[in-house]
Design an enzyme around this catalytic site. Sequence first.
Site, short mmCIF file in Angstrom:
data_model
loop_
_atom_site.label_atom_id
_atom_site.label_comp_id
_atom_site.label_asym_id
_atom_site.label_seq_id
_atom_site.Cartn_x
_atom_site.Cartn_y
_atom_site.Cartn_z
N LYS A 88 0.82 -1.22 0.00
CA LYS A 88 0.00 0.00 0.00
C LYS A 88 0.85 1.26 0.00
CE LYS A 88 -4.42 -1.62 1.17
NZ LYS A 88 -4.25 -3.00 1.68
N GLU A 110 -10.05 6.39 2.92
CA GLU A 110 -10.92 5.44 3.59
C GLU A 110 -10.03 4.31 4.09
OE1 GLU A 110 -10.40 5.51 0.36
OE2 GLU A 110 -9.60 3.47 0.14
N SER A 371 1.99 -9.82 -0.67
CA SER A 371 1.59 -8.40 -0.59
C SER A 371 1.89 -7.75 0.76
CB SER A 371 0.10 -8.27 -0.91
OG SER A 371 -0.67 -9.11 -0.06
C1 PLP Z 1 -5.04 -4.07 1.37
C2 PLP Z 1 -4.28 -5.32 1.18
C3 PLP Z 1 -4.59 -6.23 0.15
C4 PLP Z 1 -5.76 -6.07 -0.79
O1 PLP Z 1 -5.71 -4.95 -1.60
P1 PLP Z 1 -5.48 -5.01 -3.17
O2 PLP Z 1 -5.85 -3.66 -3.64
O3 PLP Z 1 -6.34 -6.08 -3.73
O4 PLP Z 1 -4.04 -5.30 -3.39
C5 PLP Z 1 -3.79 -7.35 0.00
N1 PLP Z 1 -2.77 -7.60 0.83
C6 PLP Z 1 -2.43 -6.76 1.83
C7 PLP Z 1 -1.28 -7.09 2.71
C8 PLP Z 1 -3.18 -5.59 2.03
O5 PLP Z 1 -2.85 -4.77 3.02
#
Ligand code: PLP
Length: 385
Positions: A88, A110, A371
């Site tokens: 993010k 948000e 992620s």
């Molecule tokens: C917010 C988040 C996601 C999901 O968001 P996407 O916009 O689909 O990437 C996935 N993994 C983590 C660690 C997040 O914080």
Amino acid sequence: MGEPRARGRFGEYGGRYAPESLVEACREVAEAFREAWADPGFRGALARLLAVHAGRPTPLTPAGRLSEALGVRLYLKREDLTHTGSHKINNVLDQALLAARMGRRRLIAETGAGQHGVATATAAALLGLEATVFMGERDIERQAMNVFRMRMLGAEVVPVTTGSRTLKDATSEAMRHWVGATGDSHYCIGSVVGPDPYPWMVRELQRVIGDEARGQCAAELRTGVPDYVVACVGGGSNAAGTFAGFADTPARLVGVEAEGGAGAARGRLGVLHGCRSLFLQDDDGQITQPHSIAAGLDYPGVGPEHAHLRDLGRARYVTVTDDEAVGAAVRLARTEGIVPALESAHALAWVIRAAGDGDLPAGSTVLMTLSGRGDKDVSTLKELL
Ligand SMILES: *Cc1c(COP(=O)(O)O)cnc(C)c1O
């Protein structure tokens, strides 16, 4: 994956379904972004911020022991190693820099579990901007630690008491608030959703994941390109950024959704938060409340580009259950010494299942975006394990 066609359309999805004043504000954001993105000065400043503040480039880690057990060659793109612990930060540092360039003094955001809120508060503090974060009252109760972190970083956290008092309502409230504040505030949306230009702008801001991984795969893999590229999908930003780096290759793209938040796999056409896309709905067309153990996947829809990639057959969208994700998180911890975010564990859960049932042929090379890191999920996991 280029800029969308006329008026922000990806096939029949996308668009700018917003009140007049926001349509104008979105137009300004689109123009400012196009200009900034073409400016080497802006790109240089951004690259430096991502390097010295966020810790980019992130490594590509071969998952050796797990690969051996699964019979595939799995590589992890380590977004969990960025500052604040997830992809993010890539998006918010860029949008904060853009807001400053546009002369805005405040970021509006948000947040669901608080990860995008914390990242926004972080970027605002770094660049000397204010941050106002809208968060559902229920999420505020469930995520006290992230609320504290945002306040410590100097952000104002506004409780949202309407509807289900979660992410969907926080997003609606943030957009409503932006209507009266477009002159001095930038709306920093957290995924590839919302009105044009956000879906393609956020994808461009996240494509650093895919571009880096492409170069790292070229150096690491004999074939140069993995057979499969896998990422989890909430709104779809880490997946979109990852896929963008491999769109022009033969790699098969797989987006993994939560069973209870499967906008791409099971959603129907609708309009929400200024955008036409696929959303979970009841028979009356009311958006239904998603359910996932991973807060970041708890969004009732998916970004318009994913809906389009699904229709084109360019990407495939699959789902995994809460239990599979928890199992995958434990497995990664014990085989590779990495505790993943529960969102990322969804992507891994599909890799594990697909390697087992032959959906992923033995010997395949797989690039998976990790992620985020699991620190935020330890209390959830502690209850279950
Ligand atoms: C917010 C988040 C996601 C999901 O968001 P996407 O916009 O689909 O990437 C996935 N993994 C983590 C660690 C997040 O914080």
